[in-house]
Design an enzyme around this catalytic site. Structure first.
Site, PDB file in Angstrom:
ATOM      1  CG  ASP A   1      -1.992   1.340   1.336  1.00  0.00           C
ATOM      2  OD1 ASP A   1      -2.586   1.610   0.272  1.00  0.00           O
ATOM      3  OD2 ASP A   1      -2.064   1.908   2.179  1.00  0.00           O
TER       4      ASP A   1
ATOM      5  CB  CYS B   1      -3.010   1.014  -2.739  1.00  0.00           C
ATOM      6  SG  CYS B   1      -2.966   2.789  -3.360  1.00  0.00           S
TER       7      CYS B   1
ATOM      8  CB  THR C   1      -4.483   5.402  -5.938  1.00  0.00           C
ATOM      9  OG1 THR C   1      -5.078   6.248  -5.046  1.00  0.00           O
ATOM     10  CG2 THR C   1      -3.665   5.991  -6.994  1.00  0.00           C
TER      11      THR C   1
ATOM     12  CD  GLU D   1      -0.691   7.376   6.238  1.00  0.00           C
ATOM     13  OE1 GLU D   1       0.563   7.294   6.977  1.00  0.00           O
ATOM     14  OE2 GLU D   1      -0.788   6.298   5.461  1.00  0.00           O
TER      15      GLU D   1
ATOM     16  CB  CYS E   1      -9.171   5.263   0.300  1.00  0.00           C
ATOM     17  SG  CYS E   1      -7.695   5.244   0.795  1.00  0.00           S
ATOM     18  CB  THR E   2      -7.109   0.122   1.955  1.00  0.00           C
ATOM     19  OG1 THR E   2      -5.783   0.878   1.581  1.00  0.00           O
ATOM     20  CG2 THR E   2      -7.454  -0.797   0.933  1.00  0.00           C
TER      21      THR E   2
END
Length: 280
Positions: free
Chosen positions: A19, A82, A84, A161, A193-194
């Site tokens: 990821d 991921c 994206t 994050e 999104c993870t």
């Protein structure tokens, strides 16, 4: 070596998961829960997160570097954890290597296409994933009687994050992003999104109980198990005491990663090694 023996040997090999940062740990957590015998090698590209605001060419280049790293660890399959990278790089990567790969987009799209009652589906994801239109493509292939609305939520990744999972700032940002989808009266919402399952409770609170939340991390682990079974690659025996069942690698800030990982994964992430893959 016979085909049976070769399959048995390969089944003992680890699963590679990668990821852009820590979001893929939601996929790792589901793999641990659903197929607990498996060994895992995880790479989080924490030096270059997020991927969602980068070009397709850049995401493909980063993904190639990570895949080479995972191949060096003799993985039997690779999970692109991921959205994206799944949208931008998976098709290209599958042409280049023989290892079976699975992304997180198709499993989530499949469940959403089946779950919707009104045909009104929302997708929240990074700008890159929304811009790719990949969820729309897969859902419409499975269910023609749907209308799909995508909403880019770029601030969710940095909030996650930074560990702001339950915070008034996250609540306010989520409310601003999601109000538009509430007004459209969707009945199914893909967490595309993870990172997003980590703020699932906030999203649930805002969207209400009448909206089905689709977690592609959960669905990806289910599909991975089915794929391993079909290919004869499912690890049958649990790892022994002292075996290095789970290995974690990052491109930056290993200490921060370990602290966050231990708040997500209850199996104990004791270490993570920082490695430079840019020259690989």
């Amino acid at each position: 070596m016979s085909e049976t023996m070769n399959s048995a040997v390969r089944s003992e090999a680890p699963i590679g998961v990668f990821d852009s940062g820590i979001g893929g740990l939601t996929v790792v957590r589901e793999i641990m829960r659903q197929i607990p015998n498996e060994r895992i090698v995880y790479f989080g590209d924490t030096a270059r997160v997020p991927y969602g605001n980068k070009s397709k060419e850049t995401v493909i280049r980063f993904s190639r570097q990570i895949v080479r790293f995972l191949e060096a660890h003799n993985v039997k399959t690779i999970v692109v954890a991921c959205n994206t990278a799944s949208a931008y790089a998976l098709d290209e990567l599958e042409k280049e290597i023989d290892i079976p790969m699975i992304g997180v987009v198709k499993p989530g799209a499949k469940v959403a296409a089946e779950a919707t009652r009104s045909g009104k589906i929302g997708v929240i994801a990074t700008e890159a994933t929304i811009g790719s239109g990949i969820y729309n493509q897969y859902i419409e292939e499975l269910n023609h009687d749907v209308t799909i609305w995508g909403k880019a939520c770029p601030l969710f990744v940095p909030l996650v994050e930074e560990g702001l999972l339950e915070d008034p700032v996250t609540d306010e940002i989520a409310r601003r992003y999601l109000t538009e989808l509430i007004d459209l009266d969707i009945d199914t919402l893909i967490l595309g999104c993870t990172h997003y399952p980590l703020i699932r409770s906030t999203i649930r609170k805002i969207m209400g109980e009448g909206v089905t939340l689709v977690n592609p991390a959960y669905e990806t682990a289910r599909e991975l198990k089915e794929m391993l079974l079909l290919r004869g690659l499912l690890k049958q025996q649990p790892s022994g005491l002292g075996d290095n069942q789970y290995q974690f690698f990052v491109s930056d800030t290993a200490g921060k990663f370990i602290r966050f990982a231990n708040s997500i994964i209850k199996y104990g992430v004791l270490s993570a090694k920082q490695v430079n893959i840019e020259n690989d």
